[in-house]
Scaffold this motif. Sequence first.
Motif, PDB file in Angstrom:
ATOM      1  N   SER A  69      45.583  37.968  50.201  1.00 21.61           N
ATOM      2  CA  SER A  69      44.074  37.802  50.175  1.00 21.61           C
ATOM      3  C   SER A  69      43.379  38.967  50.893  1.00 21.61           C
ATOM      4  O   SER A  69      42.094  38.634  51.314  1.00 21.61           O
ATOM      5  N   LYS A  72      39.915  42.001  48.217  1.00 20.79           N
ATOM      6  CA  LYS A  72      38.704  41.947  47.501  1.00 20.79           C
ATOM      7  C   LYS A  72      37.825  43.099  47.549  1.00 20.79           C
ATOM      8  O   LYS A  72      37.924  44.006  48.618  1.00 20.79           O
ATOM      9  N   ARG A 176      35.731  37.870  37.638  1.00 18.40           N
ATOM     10  CA  ARG A 176      35.230  37.526  38.993  1.00 18.40           C
ATOM     11  C   ARG A 176      34.110  38.453  39.186  1.00 18.40           C
ATOM     12  O   ARG A 176      33.666  39.300  38.748  1.00 18.40           O
ATOM     13  N   PHE A 231      45.529  23.281  46.521  1.00 18.38           N
ATOM     14  CA  PHE A 231      44.622  24.472  46.367  1.00 18.38           C
ATOM     15  C   PHE A 231      44.981  25.483  45.185  1.00 18.38           C
ATOM     16  O   PHE A 231      44.322  25.805  44.463  1.00 18.38           O
ATOM     17  N   GLY A 280      44.683  35.024  39.867  1.00 19.07           N
ATOM     18  CA  GLY A 280      44.186  35.356  41.433  1.00 19.07           C
ATOM     19  C   GLY A 280      43.919  36.688  41.520  1.00 19.07           C
ATOM     20  O   GLY A 280      43.947  37.659  40.770  1.00 19.07           O
ATOM     21  N   CYS A 281      43.414  37.175  42.597  1.00 25.37           N
ATOM     22  CA  CYS A 281      43.295  38.350  43.091  1.00 25.37           C
ATOM     23  C   CYS A 281      44.547  39.229  43.500  1.00 25.37           C
ATOM     24  O   CYS A 281      45.615  38.398  43.712  1.00 25.37           O
ATOM     25  N   CYS A 284      47.566  37.793  45.998  1.00 27.57           N
ATOM     26  CA  CYS A 284      47.296  36.503  46.585  1.00 27.57           C
ATOM     27  C   CYS A 284      48.055  35.379  45.955  1.00 27.57           C
ATOM     28  O   CYS A 284      47.714  35.246  44.726  1.00 27.57           O
ATOM     29  N   LEU A 286      47.770  32.458  46.378  1.00 26.55           N
ATOM     30  CA  LEU A 286      47.020  31.286  46.113  1.00 26.55           C
ATOM     31  C   LEU A 286      46.319  31.096  44.979  1.00 26.55           C
ATOM     32  O   LEU A 286      45.976  29.786  44.341  1.00 26.55           O
ATOM     33  N   LYS A 287      46.130  32.335  44.221  1.00 32.27           N
ATOM     34  CA  LYS A 287      45.750  32.210  42.669  1.00 32.27           C
ATOM     35  C   LYS A 287      44.733  30.777  42.564  1.00 32.27           C
ATOM     36  O   LYS A 287      45.022  29.933  41.812  1.00 32.27           O
ATOM     37  N   CYS A 288      43.474  31.169  43.005  1.00 33.75           N
ATOM     38  CA  CYS A 288      42.489  30.022  42.926  1.00 33.75           C
ATOM     39  C   CYS A 288      41.954  30.062  41.612  1.00 33.75           C
ATOM     40  O   CYS A 288      41.185  29.011  41.290  1.00 33.75           O
ATOM     41  N   CYS A 491      39.519  37.334  52.097  1.00 29.07           N
ATOM     42  CA  CYS A 491      38.970  36.120  51.425  1.00 29.07           C
ATOM     43  C   CYS A 491      38.750  35.152  52.519  1.00 29.07           C
ATOM     44  O   CYS A 491      39.661  34.751  53.412  1.00 29.07           O
ATOM     45  N   PHE A 493      38.715  31.849  52.012  1.00 32.82           N
ATOM     46  CA  PHE A 493      39.424  30.543  51.553  1.00 32.82           C
ATOM     47  C   PHE A 493      40.583  30.051  52.325  1.00 32.82           C
ATOM     48  O   PHE A 493      40.832  29.217  52.926  1.00 32.82           O
TER      49      PHE A 493
END
Length: 615
Positions: A69, A72, A176, A231, A280-281, A284, A286-288, A491, A493
Amino acid sequence: MRRLLRVNLSSGLTKEEEIPKEVAEAFVGGRGFASKYVYDEIPPGTDPLGRANKLLLGTGPLAGTSAQSLSKWMVATKSPLTGTYTRSFGGGDFGAWLKWAGFEFIVIEDKAATPVYLHIKDGKYEIRDAGAIWGKTTGQAQAYLRKEHGAKARMVCIGPAAEKLVRFAGIFSGHRAAGRGGTGTVMASKNLKAVVVEADRSETLANPEEFKRLVRQQVKGYKEGLGYDVFRDYGTVMGVDYPGFGCGSFPVRNFRMGELEGWEKLSFMQFAPITQKHTGCYACMLKCGKIRKIPSGPYAGITTEGPHYETAWSFSGPTGCANLEATVVADHLCWELGLDTISTGGAIGFAYELFEKGILTTKDTDGLVLNYGDHEPMLKLIEKIGRREGLGDILAEGVKRAAERIGQGSEQYAMHVKGQEMPGYEPRALKATGMNYALSNVGANHCYGYALQAIGNPHPRLLDPVADEGIGDIVKYNHDFVAGLELANACTFPSHDLEFFGLELLGKMLVAALGVPQFGGEDYLWHVGEKVYNLERCFNIREGFTRKDDTLPKRMFTEPLKGGVRDGEVIRKPDTIIDEYYDARGWDRNGIPTGETLARLGLEEVDRDIARFRR
Ligand code: SF4
């Protein structure tokens, strides 16, 4: 050596520059570099859409590594919406590619004579004709550039809304966005449609073994952290169901009510059947991002990578309309046109209330009937804003300027801070978050210092969400914490749960990657975060911003919130909280940092600029 690329769009000259060692050590990277270069290179009084404004497109010092994360990209400039410093972050993988190309940021100067795009490859920097993609949507422009430069290329671009100088147009990479503050508008004012980077993976770490160990620690923290599975599976839209974010604190009908009738139709579970893929980014887990597609009905086939919580709110709460498909279509339209979803939703919510009050009629709206609960006029207004047609031309100025043009008392219905539309967290229900909007350097912005202490984060202490005083120091804490994270473009989050990630681990990672020991020093990132926050504030002071601008719409102080678990709440003591905040910061009663504060932060030179603003 840490480097930037300077590009003058008028002369066509490009130049690689070393970031001086003392700047690199004092400001770390990311938002730290942005604040330093924006302060030093954009003189007071610069027209945000004039040639003298500059656009900084940056990445973080750990971008392109396996750290989670932290890849960005960001953009910083003087905002055409607020007239303040602004910074906005975007996801995807452009940040990693820019880092692999060898740069921490690009300084874009002046204006090209005709539309162009910048192409970076193998140490060559070309300013190319963008005639074929000027006027195209963000999707069309990116498809064209991918065809031109191949699948290995990564890019950021603007859409038609920016070209029309809509004051809240963003910059997009894939789906994004760095959405807030009108950074895309500044890019368009320079006739710059896109920046394309081709680069091969590369990684130079001072201590690779230690870095790997720290990344493993970070990954373990993510997996064990509270809420990781939900999440990852549902993304940020889970906030709709969460009392601290959504129901009860969900601004409805232009910030009059706290709960949307029928909000259950927008529950994160309702988005699950139309979710096709998690994305996701770069680096990361988390792959939101959620690729969603409408399967049937009038909008069948429309796809988007969203909506995220903010967008789900922007196209439901302001119009009082709990229609899931409408939020997907609106998200898709904003992506195509290149609009910030929060400001677009805020402008539409403003128009709906003016229509209800009779200040706007069908004569002003080209026949659109702006009735609450009806999403179709909302979708038409998005297009009108993006193309500056009819009422959309006025709303494209943002609600503050739109109210000045419309008159008839409409200023009282313009929900903004320093000219930027407010996000989807009700200030009267979450007072420390609301005062974060009021005191932010970039106008109303939830990411700038969300008060998680009101929803269970115990660092540094839990907060009563509706406390009327005793919260100013927490607003400062959150502002400095986020600024510290954003020194590495982190990030925000994952940091919602400090078991995931925090400044201590980030400092250790920076040491292992860059070999600069002080980055791991106790509280060093806190200190630099605070410095950056003060420097941004001083940029705004130089522009004439004062205490009077650290406020919220009058409605927040005088109209009790209706409905939801915080029914009846108002912000009762804003001045008390502001005084608490200024005291915690070491600012005077007019919100100007004292000489002692600036000296403590190593900003003595800045003190010379702003001393004249003290009373
Ligand atoms: S949490 Fe989401 S926005 Fe943040 S880095 Fe991961 S994928 Fe990107």
